[in-house]
Scaffold this active site. Structure first.
Site, short mmCIF file in Angstrom:
data_model
loop_
_atom_site.label_atom_id
_atom_site.label_comp_id
_atom_site.label_asym_id
_atom_site.label_seq_id
_atom_site.Cartn_x
_atom_site.Cartn_y
_atom_site.Cartn_z
CB ILE A 121 3.77 -1.14 6.52
CG1 ILE A 121 3.69 -0.41 5.17
CG2 ILE A 121 4.41 -2.51 6.39
CD1 ILE A 121 2.79 -1.06 4.15
CB THR A 178 -0.92 0.01 1.23
OG1 THR A 178 -1.75 -1.14 1.20
CG2 THR A 178 -1.78 1.25 1.27
CD GLU A 186 -4.77 -8.37 4.39
OE1 GLU A 186 -5.37 -9.41 4.13
OE2 GLU A 186 -3.93 -8.27 5.30
CG PHE A 197 -12.22 -3.63 -11.12
CD1 PHE A 197 -11.91 -3.34 -9.80
CD2 PHE A 197 -12.70 -4.89 -11.43
CE1 PHE A 197 -12.07 -4.29 -8.80
CE2 PHE A 197 -12.87 -5.84 -10.44
CZ PHE A 197 -12.54 -5.55 -9.12
CD GLN A 224 -42.22 -10.09 23.40
OE1 GLN A 224 -42.44 -9.28 22.52
NE2 GLN A 224 -43.17 -10.85 23.95
#
Length: 401
Positions: free
Chosen positions: A180, A149, A380, A400, A296
């Site tokens: 990182i 990244t 990720e 994309f 409930q």
């Protein structure tokens, strides 16, 4: 009607709130032993301290924790040889679940070490690189990080600006990587860079001249984790630093698929811890003369949380079996990561409502897990990227670009 086995009532089989679907029956004794060993380690070495680590934004003793995790066989757990445990994908997934039930930062330490840095060297490295790095990394004596990244790139790794240029027999590496995990404590950084030949990976010793890894502070997520920037300023590397087994984006993306698989399991660990905290609280916290679990609306919340939690664990089991069989596709990993992290966040948020004001206190794990999962949601592969992966697989059309 066709003859078959008669229906046998299971009414005498106890209902177990922590395993309502009986998923433990899917596991072999060895699987259960590995899971319980990691759970016990986390209960002893992480849970008593992690709230303080999170509050202070530190992970003290990370090198000692890494050595202990190495002794457990949790580092590079599913890799074969070089001191690695050679465990199954399901066993590795169970370990990720138990580690993230303690804290996402601990699971990230293990995931980045094993599924990213070690996996890259194991899959794409030379035999010399494997022998140099993997045994020490498996033992936790050496910590690794994974540099993909970049500050201005994010979800478009093909646009990375880090560049490695040949200079005689050497490579000269320049660039920056961001967010990182393990960067400031790593002995080796697997760094991906543009070259004249395409994207290549490099095993970079972190004591190389021109390499630095300043730690990133002021995080409000993954606070019990070491997160760093990597700065490479004319880092000179020998020819044998390059990973010879791959050129192009398929290298780092293959590593990410391996790591995303662990997240499918790990996110359910964070969800389980939050659900169990809410369930215990609902049984004991009294309002209007009885435990709130007797109302409930609270029971409806708990039922919905249990549904999504155990559906997610069942999905993780299924993907793990496919990985062990060699039939797991990247799109299926996207399916699991997208679903499980998204549902885990919703479980944490619902658990917070059951705990009321106590839900924001670090005396309970819920808010810590919720904020950690906000990072897990986007690292990720963001939600949008995984949606597009699945959209392309479903339609055959590429959205994309």
């Amino acid at each position: 009607m066709r003859a078959g086995r008669p229906f046998v009532s299971a009414s005498r089989t106890p209902f177990v709130p922590t395993d309502p679907l009986g998923l433990d029956e899917l596991l072999a004794p060895e699987d259960l032993a590995i899971r319980d060993t990691v759970r016990d380690w986390a209960a002893d070495r992480v849970l008593p301290y992690v709230a303080d680590w999170y509050e202070s934004g530190e992970l003290p003793g990370i090198r000692e924790l890494a050595r202990e995790l190495g002794a457990l066989g949790a580092l590079g757990m599913s890799l074969q040889g070089y001191g690695c445990a050679g465990a199954s994908a399901v066993q590795y997934g169970l370990a990720c679940l138990e580690l993230e039930a303690a804290d996402s930062g601990i699971r990230s330490l293990v995931s980045v070490q094993g599924s990213l840095a070690m996996y890259a060297i194991w899959k794409y490295g030379s035999e010399e690189q494997k022998q140099r790095w993997l045994p020490g990394m498996a033992a936790g004596e050496l910590i690794g990080c994974f540099g993909l990244t970049e500050p201005d790139v994010g979800s478009d790794p093909a646009a990375m600006r880090t560049y490695a240029k040949r200079d005689g027999a050497d490579w000269v590496l320049n660039g920056r990587k961001m967010w990182i995990t393990n960067g400031s404590v790593a002995s080796v950084a697997v760094v991906w860079a543009q070259t004249d030949e395409g994207i290549r990976g490099f095993a970079v010793p972190t004591d190389a001249a021109g390499f630095s890894a300043p730690e990133i502070k002021h995080k409000w997520s993954l606070r019990a984790s070491v997160t760093s920037e990597l700065v490479m300023d004319d880092v000179r590397l020998p020819a044998d630093a390059v990973l010879p087994g791959v050129t192009g984006l398929k290298g780092p993306l293959g590593c990410l698929s391996h790591a995303r698989y662990g997240i499918v399991w790990g996110s359910m660990g964070a969800a389980r811890a939050s659900f169990e905290a809410a369930l215990d609280y609902a049984r004991t916290r009294e309002q209007f003369g009885k435990p709130i679990g007797g109302f409930q609306l609270t029971q409806a919340k708990l039922a919905d949380m249990a549904l999504e939690l155990h559906k997610g664990i069942l999905l993780a089991h299924h993907l793990g079996r496919r990985m062990d069989a060699g039939t797991l596709r990247p799109e299926q990993i996207s399916f699991g990561k997208l679903n499980n992290v998204r549902e885990a966040i919703e479980i944490c948020r619902t658990a917070r409502t059951i705990l009321g004001a106590n839900g924001i206190s670090l005396e309970y794990p819920v808010m810590r897990h919720a904020t950690n999962l906000e990072s897990v949601l986007t690292y990720e592969g963001t939600v949008e990227m995984h949606q597009l992966v699945l959209g392309k697989a479903l339609t055959g059309l590429d959205a994309f670009r």
